[in-house]
Design an enzyme around this catalytic site. Structure first.
Site, short mmCIF file in Angstrom:
data_model
loop_
_atom_site.label_atom_id
_atom_site.label_comp_id
_atom_site.label_asym_id
_atom_site.label_seq_id
_atom_site.Cartn_x
_atom_site.Cartn_y
_atom_site.Cartn_z
N ASN A 131 4.56 10.51 5.05
CA ASN A 131 3.67 9.79 4.13
C ASN A 131 2.59 10.76 3.72
O ASN A 131 2.11 11.54 4.56
CB ASN A 131 2.99 8.60 4.81
CG ASN A 131 3.96 7.47 5.07
OD1 ASN A 131 5.10 7.51 4.62
ND2 ASN A 131 3.50 6.46 5.79
N GLY A 132 2.13 10.70 2.49
CA GLY A 132 1.06 11.58 2.03
C GLY A 132 1.58 12.54 0.98
O GLY A 132 2.67 12.35 0.42
N LYS A 163 -5.43 -10.58 -10.73
CA LYS A 163 -4.40 -11.36 -10.02
C LYS A 163 -3.27 -11.71 -10.97
O LYS A 163 -2.10 -11.56 -10.65
CB LYS A 163 -4.96 -12.69 -9.48
CG LYS A 163 -5.78 -12.71 -8.23
CD LYS A 163 -5.07 -12.37 -6.96
CE LYS A 163 -5.06 -10.90 -6.72
NZ LYS A 163 -6.14 -10.33 -5.95
N CYS A 199 4.34 4.03 1.21
CA CYS A 199 5.34 4.52 2.16
C CYS A 199 5.06 4.05 3.58
O CYS A 199 3.90 3.94 3.99
CB CYS A 199 5.34 6.03 2.17
SG CYS A 199 5.67 6.76 0.59
N TRP A 217 7.68 5.03 -1.46
CA TRP A 217 7.09 4.63 -2.74
C TRP A 217 6.92 5.94 -3.50
O TRP A 217 6.11 6.78 -3.11
CB TRP A 217 5.76 3.94 -2.47
CG TRP A 217 5.12 3.28 -3.65
CD1 TRP A 217 5.37 2.01 -4.11
CD2 TRP A 217 4.09 3.82 -4.50
NE1 TRP A 217 4.56 1.74 -5.19
CE2 TRP A 217 3.78 2.83 -5.44
CE3 TRP A 217 3.42 5.04 -4.55
CZ2 TRP A 217 2.81 3.02 -6.44
CZ3 TRP A 217 2.47 5.23 -5.54
CH2 TRP A 217 2.18 4.22 -6.46
N GLU A 235 -1.16 -8.58 -12.04
CA GLU A 235 -0.37 -7.87 -11.02
C GLU A 235 0.85 -8.65 -10.55
O GLU A 235 1.86 -8.06 -10.21
CB GLU A 235 -1.22 -7.40 -9.84
CG GLU A 235 -1.79 -8.47 -8.97
CD GLU A 235 -2.66 -7.93 -7.84
OE1 GLU A 235 -2.46 -6.78 -7.41
OE2 GLU A 235 -3.54 -8.67 -7.38
N ARG A 246 4.34 -3.69 2.11
CA ARG A 246 3.46 -2.65 1.60
C ARG A 246 3.92 -2.11 0.25
O ARG A 246 3.18 -1.40 -0.41
CB ARG A 246 3.38 -1.50 2.60
CG ARG A 246 2.82 -1.93 3.94
CD ARG A 246 2.96 -0.82 4.94
NE ARG A 246 2.14 0.30 4.56
CZ ARG A 246 0.95 0.56 5.07
NH1 ARG A 246 0.45 -0.23 5.96
NH2 ARG A 246 0.27 1.60 4.68
N LYS A 286 0.85 -2.38 -1.07
CA LYS A 286 -0.22 -3.12 -0.40
C LYS A 286 -1.37 -2.20 -0.02
O LYS A 286 -2.53 -2.57 -0.12
CB LYS A 286 0.35 -3.82 0.83
CG LYS A 286 -0.68 -4.65 1.61
CD LYS A 286 -1.20 -5.80 0.78
CE LYS A 286 -2.27 -6.60 1.50
NZ LYS A 286 -3.03 -7.44 0.54
N GLU A 330 -11.41 -10.53 -11.31
CA GLU A 330 -10.44 -10.75 -10.25
C GLU A 330 -9.30 -11.65 -10.74
O GLU A 330 -8.13 -11.41 -10.45
CB GLU A 330 -11.16 -11.37 -9.03
CG GLU A 330 -10.28 -11.77 -7.87
CD GLU A 330 -9.47 -10.63 -7.25
OE1 GLU A 330 -9.66 -9.46 -7.62
OE2 GLU A 330 -8.61 -10.94 -6.41
N HIS A 352 -18.45 -9.07 -28.72
CA HIS A 352 -18.58 -7.65 -29.07
C HIS A 352 -17.24 -6.94 -29.14
O HIS A 352 -17.18 -5.72 -28.98
CB HIS A 352 -19.52 -6.97 -28.07
CG HIS A 352 -20.88 -7.60 -28.03
ND1 HIS A 352 -21.81 -7.41 -29.01
CD2 HIS A 352 -21.42 -8.48 -27.16
CE1 HIS A 352 -22.90 -8.12 -28.73
NE2 HIS A 352 -22.68 -8.79 -27.61
C1 F6R Z 1 -5.14 -6.50 -5.63
C2 F6R Z 1 -5.28 -5.68 -4.45
C3 F6R Z 1 -5.75 -4.27 -4.62
C4 F6R Z 1 -6.59 -3.85 -3.41
C5 F6R Z 1 -6.97 -2.37 -3.51
C6 F6R Z 1 -7.85 -1.94 -2.35
O1 F6R Z 1 -4.72 -7.79 -5.32
O2 F6R Z 1 -4.98 -6.10 -3.37
O3 F6R Z 1 -6.45 -4.10 -5.80
O4 F6R Z 1 -7.74 -4.64 -3.37
O5 F6R Z 1 -5.81 -1.59 -3.52
O6 F6R Z 1 -7.21 -2.18 -1.13
P1 F6R Z 1 -8.01 -2.24 0.24
O7 F6R Z 1 -8.88 -3.44 0.20
O8 F6R Z 1 -6.97 -2.30 1.29
O9 F6R Z 1 -8.84 -0.98 0.30
#
Ligand code: F6R
Length: 616
Positions: free
Chosen positions: A100-101, A493, A2, A74, A496, A27, A611, A489, A512
């Site tokens: 927000n929250g 990637k 949000c 969101w 997502e 975001r 984000k 990672e 395993h």
């Molecule tokens: C994946 C991604 C998320 C963030 C996670 C933590 O590409 O960006 O997994 O890494 O939400 O976010 P931050 O680093 O902002 O605490």
């Protein structure tokens, strides 16, 4: 997640509010809305979908308004719908609020307000708060008029459990704005005859670079010329105005199609900026201005606990390998969301390090607060100057990677890994790592921006490989030692942004269980290093090939892979081991990016993702 933007000033809200909202789109959100005091009346418009839809539907009359609030939602409480989108109005029509929250005790508040005749148009927790404000306003006519609006918000917040960043306007006070925060970021933008508020500094920098970061439990009363801050329990607070030091053009696309693409290609610069001025004159170690650790404290540290979420958590896993190898300090890596609720036994010489790009991830922030409450020294590695995590820690390292807008983290990740390598060097040199070994690592790190540029030259090849594999619905990423976190990672990637099911494993673990998945329908991406692990990784590759699984291998140029051992080989430059996790990440990011494009996915705004995750 949000986003909030608010405005009170002498200019028209039109361009200022919607432009601010557009700057928060990255975001992640599912609906948006705007409320303004137009022709002396509180009016609002809400829409499901993109801000563009809201912009097109907002009545022209709003453009003349000079006080307003807007929001990207969101969904947390209640479905994605116009009714649940913010702003929410009090049922008497006098107040509008964006939030927000999460209001944890909203059901009790709602039941109470229902008995007092208030009605609700949405399923949200936020709507209860705006009605609570209306209730307190009506209840206290004796409060003198100038502060009655502020006091009704303050009184309401005293009854709220949970987290909030809020902004409230009222048609009874057309030239005022009240906002407050607890656990959800809020920033004031200080302009000439105007004030803005926002949940993210990006939404303000098109109007002013002068900002005030609010602290938890602070409430602000603003008009166009002035603002005053106090705590929710009514102690006045001095405002500290800071200047945002990044260029707003950094948050624009330029010639790139997507922010993710732009940010992948910004990595040589982001890495260079992160290391600038952080090596000792004799070239044998790294140092960091903001750690606030005395040499004695540094010596006493006998355990490090890293906390983070998602991609940042993967950076922590690499830190574990590097710090244990070079500094011989035991390291543990915890998901922040788990650490917070576990009563992990730690001893007094444990140092807690949080890693976060946004500096606002609620799980990481809460875990950090829990560690502080227990008396541990805390540090952070963070990309957002003035963020909640940066301010909560005893010391820290700013990444200086520039704003990251693409939801999938790329440059922030490699910058975090680089800073972890430098931290390993710093801790190592304060203990057993020799001068000569320190110098070798510094020389290697200084080559990193150039080697990253060279690795980006694989782009065209990766694009072709992406076309070949984009139709698969499953994929494994496998690697040993420091390549294991890169496998995690890579899988994150890919899933997502392309919605392909992907898993990352230590290569040897495949036998395993996951090997059961291998077939012509499930390719594997191997992240291969030279050295003692090479032959063992090769054996794992052969096990996959024997079961008809296709193999894409990413390996340094000098890796001695037998001809035809793999289906597709992406070669990265040969480099010191400490650089390989970063260099290996580049083709992994490119592969996900181009596969997602092939599948027609919205790369910068993947479905369901935000984000910055500011709710638990
Ligand atoms: C994946 C991604 C998320 C963030 C996670 C933590 O590409 O960006 O997994 O890494 O939400 O976010 P931050 O680093 O902002 O605490």
């Amino acid at each position: 997640m949000c986003g909030i933007v608010g405005y009170v000033g002498s200019k028209k809200i039109g361009s200022r509010l919607i432009e601010g909202l557009k700057r928060l789109e990255y975001r992640g959100y599912d609906s948006s809305g705007i409320a303004a005091i137009s022709e002396k009346q509180l009016q609002f418009t809400k829409k499901v979908g993109r801000v563009k839809v809201l912009e097109q539907s907002t009545p022209k009359a709003y453009e003349n308004a000079t006080t307003g609030i807007c929001h990207t939602r969101w969904a947390t409480h209640g479905a994605v719908s116009e009714a649940n989108a913010h702003p929410h109005m009090s049922s008497d029509g006098h107040f509008a609020l964006v939030h927000n929250g999460v209001i944890e005790n909203y059901t009790q508040i709602k039941s109470f307000l229902t008995t007092k005749g208030y009605t609700f148009a949405s399923e949200t927790d936020s709507e209860t708060l705006v009605n609570l404000i209306a209730y307190h306003y009506d209840k206290e006519p004796e409060v003198k008029d100038g502060s009655r609006f502020l006091e009704s918000v303050r009184k309401s917040l005293l009854h709220v459990e949970g987290t909030f960043g809020i902004a409230v306007i009222s048609e009874l006070y057309p030239d005022e704005l009240v906002c407050a925060r607890r656990g959800s970021p809020l920033i004031i933008g200080v302009g000439k005859e105007e004030h803005l508020i926002a949940s993210d500094v990006n939404a303000i920098t098109h109007c002013t670079q002068n900002v005030v970061y609010l602290n938890d439990n602070e409430i602000v009363h603003l008009n166009k010329d002035d603002f005053s801050i106090s705590t929710i329990s009514n102690v006045s607070v001095d405002a500290v105005i800071q200047t945002v030091d990044w260029d707003t053009s950094e948050a624009e696309l330029g010639s790139f199609k997507h922010f993710m693409e732009k940010e992948i290609f910004e990595q040589p610069n982001a890495l260079e900026n992160g290391m600038r001025g952080r090596f000792s004159d004799d070239g044998s170690t790294a140092f960091f201005g903001g750690l606030n650790l005395s040499p004695q404290e540094l010596q006493q540290v006998d355990r490090l606990v890293f906390i983070a979420c998602g991609t940042a958590w993967h950076a922590c896993l690499i830190a574990e390998y590097l710090i244990e190898r070079y500094a011989r300090i035991p390291v543990e890596v915890e998901y922040a969301s788990e650490f917070r609720y576990r009563n992990a036994p730690l001893d007094k010489n444990t140092l807690i390090i949080a890693i976060s790009q946004s500096g606002e991830t609620i799980d990481t922030l809460s875990a950090l607060k829990e560690a502080k409450r227990k008396g541990y020294k805390t540090l952070s590695i963070n990309n957002s100057v003035g963020s909640s995590i940066a301010r909560e820690c005893d010391g820290g390292i700013y990444q200086h990677a520039g704003p990251e807008i693409g939801v999938a983290s790329t440059k922030a990740f490699t910058s975090q890994v680089m800073l972890c390598s430098m931290l390993a060097l710093y801790f190592g040199r304060s203990r057993n790592l020799s001068y000569a070994d320190g110098c070798e690592i510094v020389r290697a790190l200084k080559q990193l921006p150039e080697l990253t540029k060279k690795t980006l030259e694989t782009t065209e090849q990766v694009q072709k490989i992406a076309k070949k594999y984009a139709h698969y619905e499953d994929c494994l990423f496998l690697g040993r030692q420091m390549m294991f976190p890169i496998a995690l990672e890579g899988a994150l990637k890919l899933k997502e942004i392309s919605y392909i099911h992907a898993e990352g494993y230590p290569a040897a673990e495949m036998k395993h269980g996951p090997i059961a998945l291998i077939s012509e329908q499930c390719p594997s991406v191997f992240l291969t290093m030279n050295g003692e692990m090479f032959q063992k990784t090769l054996a794992n590759i052969k096990e996959i090939k024997a079961r008809k699984g296709a193999v894409i291998c990413i390996a340094p140029e000098k890796c001695d892979l037998p001809k035809d051992a793999v289906d597709d080989l992406i070669q990265i430059p040969d480099a010191h081991d400490i650089l390989l996790p970063i260099l290996m990440s580049i083709p992994v990011q490119l592969l996900s990016y181009y596969i997602a494009l092939e599948r027609g996915c919205d790369v910068d705004k993947p479905r369901n993702l935000a984000k910055s995750v500011t709710v638990e």
